[in-house]
Motif scaffolding. Structure first.
Motif, PDB file in Angstrom:
ATOM      1  N   TYR A 245       0.836  -1.206   0.000  1.00 58.01           N
ATOM      2  CA  TYR A 245       0.000   0.000   0.000  1.00 58.01           C
ATOM      3  C   TYR A 245       0.868   1.252   0.000  1.00 58.01           C
ATOM      4  CZ  TYR A 245      -3.619   3.327   1.309  1.00 58.01           C
ATOM      5  OH  TYR A 245      -4.472   4.401   1.325  1.00 58.01           O
ATOM      6  N   ARG A 246       1.902   1.243   0.834  1.00 59.47           N
ATOM      7  CA  ARG A 246       2.775   2.412   0.869  1.00 59.47           C
ATOM      8  C   ARG A 246       3.565   2.574  -0.422  1.00 59.47           C
ATOM      9  NH1 ARG A 246       3.328   4.725   6.171  1.00 59.47           N
ATOM     10  NH2 ARG A 246       1.637   3.771   7.332  1.00 59.47           N
TER      11      ARG A 246
ATOM     12  N   LEU B 292       2.626   1.729  -3.422  1.00 58.04           N
ATOM     13  CA  LEU B 292       1.767   2.177  -4.515  1.00 58.04           C
ATOM     14  C   LEU B 292       1.087   3.517  -4.256  1.00 58.04           C
ATOM     15  CD1 LEU B 292       0.001  -1.141  -5.559  1.00 58.04           C
ATOM     16  CD2 LEU B 292       1.695   0.122  -6.872  1.00 58.04           C
ATOM     17  N   PHE B 293       0.656   3.737  -3.012  1.00 55.20           N
ATOM     18  CA  PHE B 293      -0.235   4.873  -2.762  1.00 55.20           C
ATOM     19  C   PHE B 293       0.348   5.964  -1.885  1.00 55.20           C
ATOM     20  CE2 PHE B 293      -3.229   1.462  -3.708  1.00 55.20           C
ATOM     21  CZ  PHE B 293      -4.069   2.099  -4.586  1.00 55.20           C
ATOM     22  N   ARG B 294       1.347   5.630  -1.108  1.00 56.33           N
ATOM     23  CA  ARG B 294       1.733   6.546  -0.062  1.00 56.33           C
ATOM     24  C   ARG B 294       3.239   6.508   0.111  1.00 56.33           C
ATOM     25  NH1 ARG B 294      -1.952   8.820   3.113  1.00 56.33           N
ATOM     26  NH2 ARG B 294      -1.223   9.700   5.071  1.00 56.33           N
ATOM     27  N   PRO B 295       3.931   7.050  -0.897  1.00 59.90           N
ATOM     28  CA  PRO B 295       5.388   6.987  -0.854  1.00 59.90           C
ATOM     29  C   PRO B 295       5.843   7.507   0.496  1.00 59.90           C
ATOM     30  CG  PRO B 295       4.636   8.131  -2.832  1.00 59.90           C
ATOM     31  CD  PRO B 295       3.426   7.861  -1.996  1.00 59.90           C
TER      32      PRO B 295
ATOM     33  N   GLY C  37      -1.328   9.186  -4.319  1.00 67.06           N
ATOM     34  CA  GLY C  37      -1.273   9.831  -3.012  1.00 67.06           C
ATOM     35  C   GLY C  37      -2.593  10.502  -2.664  1.00 67.06           C
TER      36      GLY C  37
ATOM     37  N   SER D  87      -5.053   7.968  -1.394  1.00 66.83           N
ATOM     38  CA  SER D  87      -4.750   7.622  -0.011  1.00 66.83           C
ATOM     39  C   SER D  87      -5.152   8.769   0.923  1.00 66.83           C
ATOM     40  CB  SER D  87      -3.259   7.305   0.119  1.00 66.83           C
ATOM     41  OG  SER D  87      -2.949   6.990   1.442  1.00 66.83           O
ATOM     42  N   ASP D  88      -4.932   9.996   0.473  1.00 66.06           N
ATOM     43  CA  ASP D  88      -5.315  11.151   1.299  1.00 66.06           C
ATOM     44  C   ASP D  88      -6.823  11.182   1.563  1.00 66.06           C
ATOM     45  OD1 ASP D  88      -2.705  11.936   1.395  1.00 66.06           O
ATOM     46  OD2 ASP D  88      -2.908  13.525  -0.107  1.00 66.06           O
TER      47      ASP D  88
ATOM     48  N   ALA E  87      -8.869   8.657   1.885  1.00 62.94           N
ATOM     49  CA  ALA E  87      -9.152   7.699   2.960  1.00 62.94           C
ATOM     50  C   ALA E  87      -8.648   8.250   4.291  1.00 62.94           C
ATOM     51  CB  ALA E  87      -8.496   6.360   2.645  1.00 62.94           C
ATOM     52  N   ALA E  88      -7.450   8.832   4.269  1.00 66.77           N
ATOM     53  CA  ALA E  88      -6.857   9.356   5.504  1.00 66.77           C
ATOM     54  C   ALA E  88      -7.727  10.470   6.091  1.00 66.77           C
ATOM     55  CB  ALA E  88      -5.442   9.861   5.230  1.00 66.77           C
TER      56      ALA E  88
ATOM     57  N   LEU F 244      -4.391   3.178   8.609  1.00 67.19           N
ATOM     58  CA  LEU F 244      -4.045   2.947   7.200  1.00 67.19           C
ATOM     59  C   LEU F 244      -3.397   1.574   7.035  1.00 67.19           C
ATOM     60  CD1 LEU F 244      -2.751   6.502   6.257  1.00 67.19           C
ATOM     61  CD2 LEU F 244      -4.835   5.409   5.408  1.00 67.19           C
TER      62      LEU F 244
ATOM     63  N   VAL G  86      -6.981  -0.048   5.927  1.00 64.86           N
ATOM     64  CA  VAL G  86      -7.051   0.322   4.503  1.00 64.86           C
ATOM     65  C   VAL G  86      -6.131  -0.552   3.648  1.00 64.86           C
ATOM     66  CG1 VAL G  86      -6.700   2.189   2.843  1.00 64.86           C
ATOM     67  CG2 VAL G  86      -7.683   2.687   5.086  1.00 64.86           C
TER      68      VAL G  86
END
Lengths: 192, 192
Positions: A161-162, A164-167, B121, B124-125, B127-128, B152, B156
């Motif tokens: 997840y990190r 792909l989505f949340r560097p 990103g 992801s934001d 969802a965050a 997360l 998630v």
């Protein structure tokens, strides 16, 4: 992997797959990824373009297949003497490989040229097989082992997840915390 | 979102973005996704193709931007009276939306046309932000709230990993187990 691409090792089908995959890897290095076309790849592999289209559908599906092959682990996970040490070493290596520029490209390729999600499933299967091998070895040492699905949820999923989505920071310390969280759930499979 | 696509609400730039996004959505419904081209979209939106190229780079990046807009939540998370109930309701809804055919397509589009990972990103934001709102409300009720990064990782990430890599049961029961695991880590932020 699409049904089309299923092969019997050693057969003509396997040889075609091997030469086409090799052509993709060579051409990618020589002319760059954006210049790849099916006719170019077919010519290099010594097959007709229609062979490629029949088998892979289109370029994206072919690139997805090649990417998944590149993500296949080339050795069983190293034995560091304990479940925790094995998991930590595997997790750090997995995070490093997958978050590299090449790793990210292969993951994206695998996901994208893959309407049926078979290739994405193979990526996950590779991780599952390695974790299973670590678990079998630990059980042989008499250690309590978390369920495979727990390891996927608690260790693999947050890394992916990190990536792909949340560097973000994918440090050894972070990998260690994920492993610790998974080990905290060993022996209580009903909880997973 | 690429830097190019940054807009000031209400300005010309925002109007162009809105009409181009609307053109993509309309044409996708009318002619299907595979028939979309930049000239077609530009004509429908009443702008020149070069406006689109200048702003989005190419079709893939434009589709990525449109996909992310579609993934934007349209309301704050519902209030069910407790942290557990709020998290469970949000998790079930998130799993349903993201694992639908449309949801999967938007996630893949968002990831694909996004070399800089800005759009991923933003997903992801979203969802965050929703989870943060749930946490702020729970803290107002005096409840112990897990760290956002824990939510997360524990809620998630496993959902997204299964949606993308491991098509499998995403039941209400599974969502409930993820929430329970996260709540088990509330109030011990040093553990995350």
């Amino acid at each position: 992997m699409s049904a089309r691409a299923t092969t019997r090792p050693g057969g003509r089908s396997a040889r075609v797959q091997q030469s086409v995959h090799q052509a993709v890897r060579d051409l990618e290095a020589e002319v760059g990824r954006d210049a790849l076309t099916v006719p170019l790849i077919a010519a290099r592999a010594g097959v007709t373009p229609s062979t490629v289209y029949r088998r892979w559908g289109d370029l994206r599906e072919l690139l997805s297949d090649v990417a998944v092959e590149r993500l296949r682990p080339d050795a069983p996970p190293a034995d560091h003497g304990s479940l925790r040490a094995d998991l930590e070493a595997w997790t750090v290596q997995f995070a490093e490989e997958m978050s590299s520029t090449a790793g990210r490209t292969y993951i994206r390729d695998a996901l994208l040229g893959d309407p049926g999600q078979g290739n994405a499933g193979r990526c996950s299967d590779y991780a599952a097989e390695q974790l299973k091998a670590i678990g079998v070895r630990a059980a042989g040492r008499g250690e309590a082992v978390p369920e495979l699905e727990t390891l996927l949820d608690v260790v693999v999923a947050p890394l992916m997840y990190r990536i792909l989505f949340r560097p973000s920071e994918l440090s050894q310390a972070y990998a260690g915390r994920l492993v610790a969280a998974a080990l905290g759930r060993a022996g209580s499979p009903s909880d997973t």
